[in-house]
Design an enzyme around this catalytic site. Structure first.
Site, PDB file in Angstrom:
ATOM      1  N   ASN A  72     -43.914 -29.090  67.286  1.00 20.01           N
ATOM      2  CA  ASN A  72     -45.079 -29.937  67.542  1.00 20.01           C
ATOM      3  C   ASN A  72     -44.729 -30.793  68.751  1.00 20.01           C
ATOM      4  OD1 ASN A  72     -46.788 -32.266  67.629  1.00 20.01           O
ATOM      5  ND2 ASN A  72     -47.450 -31.841  65.549  1.00 20.01           N
ATOM      6  N   GLU A 125     -50.175 -29.173  68.585  1.00 16.78           N
ATOM      7  CA  GLU A 125     -50.636 -30.451  69.138  1.00 16.78           C
ATOM      8  C   GLU A 125     -50.407 -30.505  70.647  1.00 16.78           C
ATOM      9  OE1 GLU A 125     -50.964 -35.033  67.514  1.00 16.78           O
ATOM     10  OE2 GLU A 125     -49.329 -33.784  66.762  1.00 16.78           O
ATOM     11  N   ASP A 171     -42.557 -36.925  68.268  1.00 18.61           N
ATOM     12  CA  ASP A 171     -42.034 -37.423  66.999  1.00 18.61           C
ATOM     13  C   ASP A 171     -41.490 -36.276  66.134  1.00 18.61           C
ATOM     14  OD1 ASP A 171     -44.641 -36.529  66.837  1.00 18.61           O
ATOM     15  OD2 ASP A 171     -45.386 -38.221  65.662  1.00 18.61           O
ATOM     16  N   HIS A 172     -41.636 -35.049  66.599  1.00 18.45           N
ATOM     17  CA  HIS A 172     -41.077 -33.863  65.945  1.00 18.45           C
ATOM     18  C   HIS A 172     -39.950 -33.294  66.806  1.00 18.45           C
ATOM     19  CE1 HIS A 172     -44.599 -33.001  63.141  1.00 18.45           C
ATOM     20  NE2 HIS A 172     -45.096 -33.924  63.951  1.00 18.45           N
ATOM     21  N   ASN A 205     -47.555 -29.883  58.027  1.00 19.43           N
ATOM     22  CA  ASN A 205     -47.876 -31.228  57.546  1.00 19.43           C
ATOM     23  C   ASN A 205     -47.670 -31.378  56.044  1.00 19.43           C
ATOM     24  OD1 ASN A 205     -48.533 -33.379  59.384  1.00 19.43           O
ATOM     25  ND2 ASN A 205     -50.218 -32.108  60.136  1.00 19.43           N
ATOM     26  N   ASP A 235     -46.546 -26.518  62.289  1.00 22.73           N
ATOM     27  CA  ASP A 235     -46.532 -27.825  61.647  1.00 22.73           C
ATOM     28  C   ASP A 235     -47.456 -27.714  60.443  1.00 22.73           C
ATOM     29  OD1 ASP A 235     -46.809 -30.408  60.810  1.00 22.73           O
ATOM     30  OD2 ASP A 235     -47.361 -31.238  62.755  1.00 22.73           O
ATOM     31  N   ASP A 267     -42.221 -29.061  59.494  1.00 27.22           N
ATOM     32  CA  ASP A 267     -42.377 -27.923  60.411  1.00 27.22           C
ATOM     33  C   ASP A 267     -41.579 -26.757  59.828  1.00 27.22           C
ATOM     34  OD1 ASP A 267     -43.596 -29.368  63.006  1.00 27.22           O
ATOM     35  OD2 ASP A 267     -42.063 -30.641  62.088  1.00 27.22           O
TER      36      ASP A 267
END
Length: 262
Positions: free
Chosen positions: A9, A36, A250-251, A150, A148, A221
């Site tokens: 991501n 994303e 942030d990933h 989530n 991802d 992920d």
């Protein structure tokens, strides 16, 4: 022949284009699935990636969502229609065949909060994947599902499972929905090689002070595969270094390797 794949991501492909190109050069994966990307198709940096040796297939949307598949090999697009459950042009699913292996890349909705309509949509979206897989693939044939998700599936996939249970991303309803899709015929490749090991994460929230240094993360992920490919998996790992860079996503990257000649 070894087949190295990754999922990431990127949280804006334009903001992290140079980092991505450097990482591709250093790691030389056969496939990278991005989520994303946050750009419309016209703004996807396909030309820069091609100069770096990577073809790309992408589906974009302005400012949010967006998925892409990168490979130095030929990319043959596959059906990427989730059906009526998906919002029009939401850019959360893309699929292709590379080196004879079907690959599905998903960016599953985040869900906001368990009480929200967005959470209900997330659950419906996840469950719709089973029909998508059933209509387009066979569980006894090779298939890779990356992205991802989530969702952190197991207690080992979050840093504080007792405290976090019931929150979005680690909710029993999400676990039930993901297990429903997994039962179609998938195996979690990372867990095949790191059974019951905690502390392996792919996401650290920006809003948590020093989350990375304290390893307050989530493994949301994933790289999953059907049995014919799962038995060919040789290793799986998480590359934490990109998360340490200046202005990172942030990933970070999750990777796996397969011996597709065996």
């Amino acid at each position: 022949m070894y087949f190295k794949i990754a999922s990431f991501n990127i949280n804006s492909v334009r903001a992290r284009k140079e980092m991505l190109i450097q990482w591709l050069g250093e790691n030389k994966p056969d496939v990278v699935c991005l989520q994303e990307t946050k750009v419309i198709n016209a703004d996807f940096p396909a030309a820069c990636l091609l100069e770096a040796g990577y073809n790309s297939l992408f589906k974009g949307r302005k400012s949010y969502n967006g998925v892409a598949i990168l490979s130095p090999h030929q990319i043959n697009p596959l059906n990427s229609d989730l059906g009526s459950i998906a919002e029009p042009d939401e850019a959360r699913l893309i699929a292709a065949e590379i080196k004879g292996i079907p690959i599905v890349n998903t960016y599953i909705p985040q869900g906001q909060s368990p009480e929200s309509d967005k959470f209900s949509y997330k659950i419906s979206w996840i469950k719709a994947l089973k029909e998508y897989f059933d209509s387009n693939f066979k569980p006894d044939e090779p298939l890779l599902w990356l992205g991802d998700f989530n969702v952190a599936p197991e207690p080992e996939d979050v840093h504080a499972p007792k405290r976090l249970l019931g929150r979005v991303g680690f909710h029993p309803t999400e676990h039930e929905a993901l297990d429903y899709v997994k039962s179609w015929g998938f195996k979690d490749i990372f867990r095949l090689h790191h059974q019951s090991e905690g502390g392996h994460f792919t996401f650290w929230d920006y809003r948590v002070p020093k989350a990375l240094d304290r390893n307050l993360g989530w493994r949301i992920d994933h790289i999953w595969a059907t049995a014919p490919l799962a038995k060919r998996s040789t290793k799986a790992w998480i590359d934490i270094e990109p998360r340490r860079k200046v202005k990172p996503s942030d990933h970070t990257f999750i990777l796996a390797e397969f011996n597709i000649d065996s």
